[in-house]
Scaffold this motif. Structure first.
Motif, short mmCIF file in Angstrom:
data_model
loop_
_atom_site.label_atom_id
_atom_site.label_comp_id
_atom_site.label_asym_id
_atom_site.label_seq_id
_atom_site.Cartn_x
_atom_site.Cartn_y
_atom_site.Cartn_z
N UNK A 295 -13.55 22.77 30.05
CA UNK A 295 -13.94 21.36 30.06
C UNK A 295 -15.12 21.15 29.11
N UNK A 296 -16.10 22.02 29.18
CA UNK A 296 -17.27 21.90 28.29
C UNK A 296 -16.84 22.09 26.84
N UNK A 297 -15.94 23.04 26.60
CA UNK A 297 -15.42 23.24 25.25
C UNK A 297 -14.73 21.98 24.74
N UNK A 298 -13.93 21.32 25.59
CA UNK A 298 -13.24 20.11 25.15
C UNK A 298 -14.23 19.00 24.83
N UNK A 299 -15.34 18.93 25.57
CA UNK A 299 -16.37 17.94 25.27
C UNK A 299 -17.03 18.25 23.94
N UNK A 300 -17.27 19.53 23.66
CA UNK A 300 -17.86 19.92 22.36
C UNK A 300 -16.92 19.58 21.21
N UNK A 301 -15.63 19.81 21.41
CA UNK A 301 -14.65 19.45 20.38
C UNK A 301 -14.67 17.94 20.16
N UNK A 302 -14.78 17.17 21.24
CA UNK A 302 -14.85 15.72 21.12
C UNK A 302 -16.08 15.30 20.33
N UNK B 215 -10.11 13.89 22.09
CA UNK B 215 -9.80 14.71 23.26
C UNK B 215 -8.33 15.08 23.18
N UNK B 216 -8.01 16.34 23.37
CA UNK B 216 -6.62 16.75 23.29
C UNK B 216 -5.84 16.40 24.55
N UNK B 217 -6.53 16.20 25.66
CA UNK B 217 -5.90 15.80 26.91
C UNK B 217 -6.69 14.63 27.48
N UNK B 218 -6.00 13.55 27.78
CA UNK B 218 -6.69 12.34 28.24
C UNK B 218 -7.46 12.57 29.53
N UNK B 219 -6.98 13.45 30.39
CA UNK B 219 -7.64 13.65 31.67
C UNK B 219 -8.95 14.42 31.54
#
Length: 115
Positions: free
Chosen positions: A27-34, A40-44
Protein backbone atom coordinates in the motif's frame (compact mmCIF):
# COMPACT_ATOMS: atom_id res chain seq x y z
CA UNK A 1 4.96 -23.22 -5.96
CA UNK A 2 7.99 -25.50 -6.09
CA UNK A 3 8.66 -24.88 -2.43
CA UNK A 4 5.04 -25.64 -1.53
CA UNK A 5 5.07 -28.80 -3.65
CA UNK A 6 8.45 -30.25 -2.77
CA UNK A 7 9.37 -28.88 0.66
CA UNK A 8 5.77 -28.39 1.90
CA UNK A 9 6.79 -26.02 4.69
CA UNK A 10 4.49 -25.66 7.64
CA UNK A 11 2.67 -22.34 7.79
CA UNK A 12 1.08 -21.28 11.04
CA UNK A 13 -1.15 -18.38 11.97
CA UNK A 14 1.67 -17.11 14.17
CA UNK A 15 3.32 -15.90 10.97
CA UNK A 16 0.26 -13.93 9.87
CA UNK A 17 1.71 -10.54 10.94
CA UNK A 18 4.27 -10.93 8.17
CA UNK A 19 1.42 -10.98 5.63
CA UNK A 20 0.01 -7.79 7.17
CA UNK A 21 3.43 -6.12 6.93
CA UNK A 22 3.78 -7.15 3.28
CA UNK A 23 0.29 -5.83 2.53
CA UNK A 24 1.01 -2.52 4.24
CA UNK A 25 4.31 -2.30 2.40
CA UNK A 26 2.52 -2.69 -0.92
CA UNK A 27 0.00 0.00 0.00
CA UNK A 28 2.80 2.41 0.88
CA UNK A 29 4.61 1.47 -2.33
CA UNK A 30 1.48 2.24 -4.36
CA UNK A 31 1.22 5.65 -2.68
CA UNK A 32 4.88 6.35 -3.55
CA UNK A 33 4.23 5.36 -7.16
CA UNK A 34 1.24 7.72 -7.17
CA UNK A 35 3.36 10.58 -5.83
CA UNK A 36 5.86 9.97 -8.63
CA UNK A 37 3.50 9.26 -11.55
CA UNK A 38 0.06 10.52 -10.50
CA UNK A 39 -1.44 7.08 -11.22
CA UNK A 40 -2.85 4.40 -8.96
CA UNK A 41 -2.81 0.98 -10.59
CA UNK A 42 -5.77 -0.19 -8.50
CA UNK A 43 -8.63 2.14 -7.64
CA UNK A 44 -9.15 0.58 -4.22
CA UNK A 45 -5.62 1.61 -3.17
CA UNK A 46 -6.36 5.24 -4.03
CA UNK A 47 -6.73 7.12 -0.74
CA UNK A 48 -9.12 9.54 -2.49
CA UNK A 49 -11.57 6.67 -3.13
CA UNK A 50 -14.69 7.17 -1.04
CA UNK A 51 -14.54 3.68 0.44
CA UNK A 52 -10.75 3.39 0.67
CA UNK A 53 -10.66 2.38 4.37
CA UNK A 54 -13.24 -0.33 3.74
CA UNK A 55 -11.39 -1.46 0.62
CA UNK A 56 -8.11 -1.75 2.54
CA UNK A 57 -9.82 -3.80 5.25
CA UNK A 58 -11.32 -6.03 2.54
CA UNK A 59 -7.85 -6.42 1.04
CA UNK A 60 -6.50 -7.44 4.43
CA UNK A 61 -9.34 -9.96 4.80
CA UNK A 62 -8.53 -11.35 1.35
CA UNK A 63 -4.86 -11.69 2.28
CA UNK A 64 -5.87 -13.49 5.49
CA UNK A 65 -8.15 -15.83 3.57
CA UNK A 66 -5.47 -16.70 1.01
CA UNK A 67 -2.90 -17.21 3.76
CA UNK A 68 -5.19 -19.59 5.64
CA UNK A 69 -6.05 -21.48 2.44
CA UNK A 70 -2.36 -21.71 1.53
CA UNK A 71 -1.55 -22.92 5.02
CA UNK A 72 -4.19 -25.63 4.79
CA UNK A 73 -3.10 -26.73 1.32
CA UNK A 74 0.59 -26.79 2.27
CA UNK A 75 -0.23 -28.92 5.30
CA UNK A 76 -2.21 -31.44 3.26
CA UNK A 77 0.41 -31.41 0.47
CA UNK A 78 3.01 -32.84 2.86
CA UNK A 79 1.45 -36.27 2.38
CA UNK A 80 -0.16 -36.08 -1.07
CA UNK A 81 1.75 -36.30 -4.34
CA UNK A 82 -1.46 -35.55 -6.26
CA UNK A 83 -1.88 -32.27 -4.41
CA UNK A 84 1.79 -31.43 -4.95
CA UNK A 85 1.37 -31.90 -8.71
CA UNK A 86 -1.85 -29.86 -8.58
CA UNK A 87 0.01 -26.98 -6.92
CA UNK A 88 2.61 -27.02 -9.70
CA UNK A 89 -0.14 -27.18 -12.34
CA UNK A 90 -2.03 -24.26 -10.80
CA UNK A 91 1.16 -22.21 -10.61
CA UNK A 92 1.93 -22.91 -14.27
CA UNK A 93 -1.60 -21.90 -15.24
CA UNK A 94 -0.94 -18.40 -13.89
CA UNK A 95 2.14 -17.96 -16.08
CA UNK A 96 2.15 -15.88 -19.23
CA UNK A 97 2.49 -18.03 -22.31
CA UNK A 98 3.52 -16.22 -25.48
CA UNK A 99 1.57 -16.94 -28.64
CA UNK A 100 3.92 -16.84 -31.65
CA UNK A 101 0.98 -16.01 -33.94
CA UNK A 102 -0.25 -13.07 -31.85
CA UNK A 103 0.00 -9.59 -33.30
CA UNK A 104 2.12 -7.10 -31.36
CA UNK A 105 0.20 -4.26 -29.68
CA UNK A 106 0.04 -0.93 -31.44
CA UNK A 107 2.19 1.79 -29.95
CA UNK A 108 -0.14 4.53 -28.73
CA UNK A 109 2.48 6.93 -27.53
CA UNK A 110 6.05 6.79 -26.43
CA UNK A 111 7.86 9.16 -24.16
CA UNK A 112 10.61 10.99 -25.91
CA UNK A 113 13.98 11.10 -24.30
CA UNK A 114 13.86 14.91 -24.19
CA UNK A 115 13.63 16.65 -20.86
Amino acid sequence: ACEAAFAAPSMSLEHFPVIVILGLGYIIFSWCVFMRTGVFHYFFLDYRFKYAPLALLALLALLATFYCMGSLVAGVAQNSWLLKLSIIGLALSTCKWNDPLALPPKVVGQASGKA
